[in-house]
Design a protein around this motif. Sequence first.
Motif, PDB file in Angstrom:
ATOM      1  N   SER A 203      -2.785   5.669  -4.102  1.00 25.65           N
ATOM      2  CA  SER A 203      -3.960   6.550  -4.039  1.00 25.65           C
ATOM      3  C   SER A 203      -4.802   6.391  -5.295  1.00 25.65           C
ATOM      4  O   SER A 203      -4.343   5.855  -6.311  1.00 25.65           O
ATOM      5  CB  SER A 203      -3.508   8.001  -3.916  1.00 25.65           C
ATOM      6  N   GLU A 204      -6.031   6.862  -5.243  1.00 25.75           N
ATOM      7  CA  GLU A 204      -6.958   6.753  -6.374  1.00 25.75           C
ATOM      8  C   GLU A 204      -6.335   7.364  -7.638  1.00 25.75           C
ATOM      9  O   GLU A 204      -6.520   6.861  -8.738  1.00 25.75           O
ATOM     10  CB  GLU A 204      -8.255   7.499  -6.010  1.00 25.75           C
ATOM     11  N   ARG A 205      -5.587   8.452  -7.414  1.00 31.20           N
ATOM     12  CA  ARG A 205      -4.928   9.168  -8.501  1.00 31.20           C
ATOM     13  C   ARG A 205      -4.019   8.257  -9.341  1.00 31.20           C
ATOM     14  O   ARG A 205      -3.964   8.356 -10.560  1.00 31.20           O
ATOM     15  CB  ARG A 205      -4.103  10.323  -7.892  1.00 31.20           C
ATOM     16  N   SER A 206      -3.286   7.369  -8.643  1.00 31.64           N
ATOM     17  CA  SER A 206      -2.341   6.499  -9.346  1.00 31.64           C
ATOM     18  C   SER A 206      -2.983   5.210  -9.858  1.00 31.64           C
ATOM     19  O   SER A 206      -2.393   4.495 -10.684  1.00 31.64           O
ATOM     20  CB  SER A 206      -1.182   6.126  -8.415  1.00 31.64           C
TER      21      SER A 206
ATOM     22  N   ALA B 229       4.932  -6.780 -15.070  1.00 30.65           N
ATOM     23  CA  ALA B 229       4.163  -5.527 -15.098  1.00 30.65           C
ATOM     24  C   ALA B 229       2.933  -5.690 -14.211  1.00 30.65           C
ATOM     25  O   ALA B 229       2.224  -6.695 -14.298  1.00 30.65           O
ATOM     26  CB  ALA B 229       3.753  -5.207 -16.520  1.00 30.65           C
ATOM     27  N   ILE B 230       2.707  -4.727 -13.325  1.00 28.64           N
ATOM     28  CA  ILE B 230       1.586  -4.825 -12.384  1.00 28.64           C
ATOM     29  C   ILE B 230       0.788  -3.521 -12.433  1.00 28.64           C
ATOM     30  O   ILE B 230       1.356  -2.433 -12.433  1.00 28.64           O
ATOM     31  CB  ILE B 230       2.082  -5.096 -10.944  1.00 28.64           C
ATOM     32  N   THR B 231      -0.524  -3.648 -12.485  1.00 26.58           N
ATOM     33  CA  THR B 231      -1.392  -2.473 -12.508  1.00 26.58           C
ATOM     34  C   THR B 231      -1.722  -2.040 -11.080  1.00 26.58           C
ATOM     35  O   THR B 231      -2.090  -2.867 -10.232  1.00 26.58           O
ATOM     36  CB  THR B 231      -2.684  -2.778 -13.280  1.00 26.58           C
ATOM     37  N   ILE B 232      -1.543  -0.745 -10.832  1.00 27.03           N
ATOM     38  CA  ILE B 232      -1.803  -0.183  -9.505  1.00 27.03           C
ATOM     39  C   ILE B 232      -3.306  -0.185  -9.225  1.00 27.03           C
ATOM     40  O   ILE B 232      -4.106   0.202 -10.079  1.00 27.03           O
ATOM     41  CB  ILE B 232      -1.292   1.282  -9.425  1.00 27.03           C
ATOM     42  N   GLU B 233      -3.665  -0.593  -7.986  1.00 27.82           N
ATOM     43  CA  GLU B 233      -5.069  -0.555  -7.576  1.00 27.82           C
ATOM     44  C   GLU B 233      -5.260   0.552  -6.540  1.00 27.82           C
ATOM     45  O   GLU B 233      -4.311   1.024  -5.930  1.00 27.82           O
ATOM     46  CB  GLU B 233      -5.453  -1.909  -6.970  1.00 27.82           C
ATOM     47  N   ASN B 234      -6.514   0.924  -6.350  1.00 27.06           N
ATOM     48  CA  ASN B 234      -6.868   1.952  -5.368  1.00 27.06           C
ATOM     49  C   ASN B 234      -6.747   1.374  -3.946  1.00 27.06           C
ATOM     50  O   ASN B 234      -7.469   0.438  -3.585  1.00 27.06           O
ATOM     51  CB  ASN B 234      -8.292   2.427  -5.635  1.00 27.06           C
ATOM     52  N   ALA B 235      -5.859   1.926  -3.149  1.00 25.76           N
ATOM     53  CA  ALA B 235      -5.594   1.381  -1.811  1.00 25.76           C
ATOM     54  C   ALA B 235      -6.831   1.448  -0.910  1.00 25.76           C
ATOM     55  O   ALA B 235      -7.025   0.594  -0.039  1.00 25.76           O
ATOM     56  CB  ALA B 235      -4.432   2.131  -1.158  1.00 25.76           C
TER      57      ALA B 235
ATOM     58  N   MET C  80       0.861  -1.176   0.000  1.00 23.86           N
ATOM     59  CA  MET C  80       0.000   0.000   0.000  1.00 23.86           C
ATOM     60  C   MET C  80       0.909   1.242   0.000  1.00 23.86           C
ATOM     61  O   MET C  80       1.625   1.501   0.982  1.00 23.86           O
ATOM     62  CB  MET C  80      -0.895   0.013   1.248  1.00 23.86           C
ATOM     63  N   GLY C  81       0.906   1.965  -1.092  1.00 17.33           N
ATOM     64  CA  GLY C  81       1.828   3.090  -1.256  1.00 17.33           C
ATOM     65  C   GLY C  81       2.983   2.660  -2.151  1.00 17.33           C
ATOM     66  O   GLY C  81       4.137   3.034  -1.936  1.00 17.33           O
TER      67      GLY C  81
END
Lengths: 330, 330
Positions: B37-40, B51-57, B8-9
């Motif tokens: 964060s939602e932004r990322s 390759a990993i897609t960022i999720e909303n924490a 997370m982060g």
Amino acid sequence: MSYKVGIMGATGAVGREIIEVLHDRNFPVEELRLFASERSAGKTIDTPFGAITIENADMADYSQLNIAFFAISGDWSKENADKATSAGCYVIDNSSAFRYDDEVPLVVPEINADAIGDSKLIANPNCTTAIAAIPLYALHKEYGLKKVIISTYQATSGAGAAGMSELTEETKNYLEGKEVKNKVFTYPIAFNTIPHIDSFQENDYTREEMKVVWETRKIFSEPDIPISCTCVRIPTMRVHGESIVIETERPIDAVDAKKLLGQVEGVELKDDIENNIYPMPLNATKKYDVEVGRIRQNLVFGDHGLEFFVCGDQILKGAALNAVQIAEKL
Amino acid sequence: MSYKVGIMGATGAVGREIIEVLHDRNFPVEELRLFASERSAGKTIDTPFGAITIENADMADYSQLNIAFFAISGDWSKENADKATSAGCYVIDNSSAFRYDDEVPLVVPEINADAIGDSKLIANPNCTTAIAAIPLYALHKEYGLKKVIISTYQATSGAGAAGMSELTEETKNYLEGKEVKNKVFTYPIAFNTIPHIDSFQENDYTREEMKVVWETRKIFSEPDIPISCTCVRIPTMRVHGESIVIETERPIDAVDAKKLLGQVEGVELKDDIENNIYPMPLNATKKYDVEVGRIRQNLVFGDHGLEFFVCGDQILKGAALNAVQIAEKL
């Protein structure tokens, strides 16, 4: 009355600053003569006293001078001091050549101007010592110093103009991805810290660290005060910072100590944490006074302990200013 | 056995480093999921795990994770820790949110791995604490710490990736004669030192300074050891230096102490002054071990005193490495 003044090492960082300080403090200069190595002799430089041609320091005729500031090197001072004083010229020596000589006064004018006596040769202390000595002596008189523990944050100007140039060059090269080469310092200093200034001694402290011990004791006329110091070079230009913890003989209160330090000649109190006011190179650069702040009761020594941070311009109070202040006392 | 791991982060300086350390230490990762964060959220980043897609924490489903590293902020940790642990997920929290909670273990694995017990939530110490704790604990076990006095030389990475970027930008602008503007730090940090990290406390120490006191005592299970600290930000990138003076209960000899420290897990001895070997950010960057050197008998505390200098990568032992080492103990 005014004086014929010579500056030996006039092209170095300290020499150049002595010229400025003499002018800024209206020192009664009848004639100013500038000296440097043979290499620089013949060049003319602009000063607030007019354009002056550099002379060869090795050939100086001291009978033509009343006061000579020595700012070349310890070896050069050792070779030339006797010649100067024998000719009746006062010598204020910025090197460490005579600092530990019992016959030679080591002077911070705010503290021990009376130590000058009738000596023709006066030693200027190491920059790190001079900066810490001002607040420490005021605390010593009031509370009695029992232990002093110092860690320093020393600027590249401690190695003169070449030290500052090296930091600038290395930093540029680092940021442009080029090779970073060091000459003045033992390692690259850009974005680094080097816990090594001057040579290592038998007790594994550096000479720079021991200078603080030896010189503070001599200036305070307190040969036994326990002092220890860790000297660290960091990537700043010309102000030394020092983190200082003291234990005192008598109880000390941080509020009282702050009041006391605010009244000390040579100290500018920078201690208003609510408004983020504390000593920093950013503000202390080119300032005569030593900034003192972050004054607080030390947690280890309790009601007999104080902790604070100081910043002083290494080239001014740490060298040129103190030297001119000595001259003012002659 | 292998684990479903969440970070997370994951886009911050510490989060990114946790990914590298997990891979480098062959942590048994069954699945790695990255949150920010939602932004990322929605961005894809390349990692050694693919390759990993960022999720909303904020939307994380902790029942799908075995271990979550929290590296967003103290407030975020406070809001989300219970949700995670209730779902059966271990939380290793890099913030200060739970460090001073008696119910939550605060762990440096080399020192107090056994404090983890059956807690699902484990706090990672402050970087400055973690780096000093490794050598200090070894000395404490052998000689008994009576007093600890620390002054720090802290890198801009302590304020994350933004801190390092600010130093780079400011330095470029300074060298080009442009205006230097600060956002992350209270003042410009390029070629400056700032004796102020985190907020000021009632006793006029900063929270960063008190963290060292509170956390060292908790990790050592020694609630009364007298410790004081001055924390200073300097213009370096990612390694914290610390100048440390200790007084010990039992007599201490520098030669013995050096031998002892050379055998401590997590310490790399950098102490060969004849060859100019000592701890420096230049060498300690991206290194797991904490460099320890300049070890010498302290002049103030004599045969009960030691003085030394340490350098540790703030993002590694000061954060990401220690967090992964905790995970290895679960």
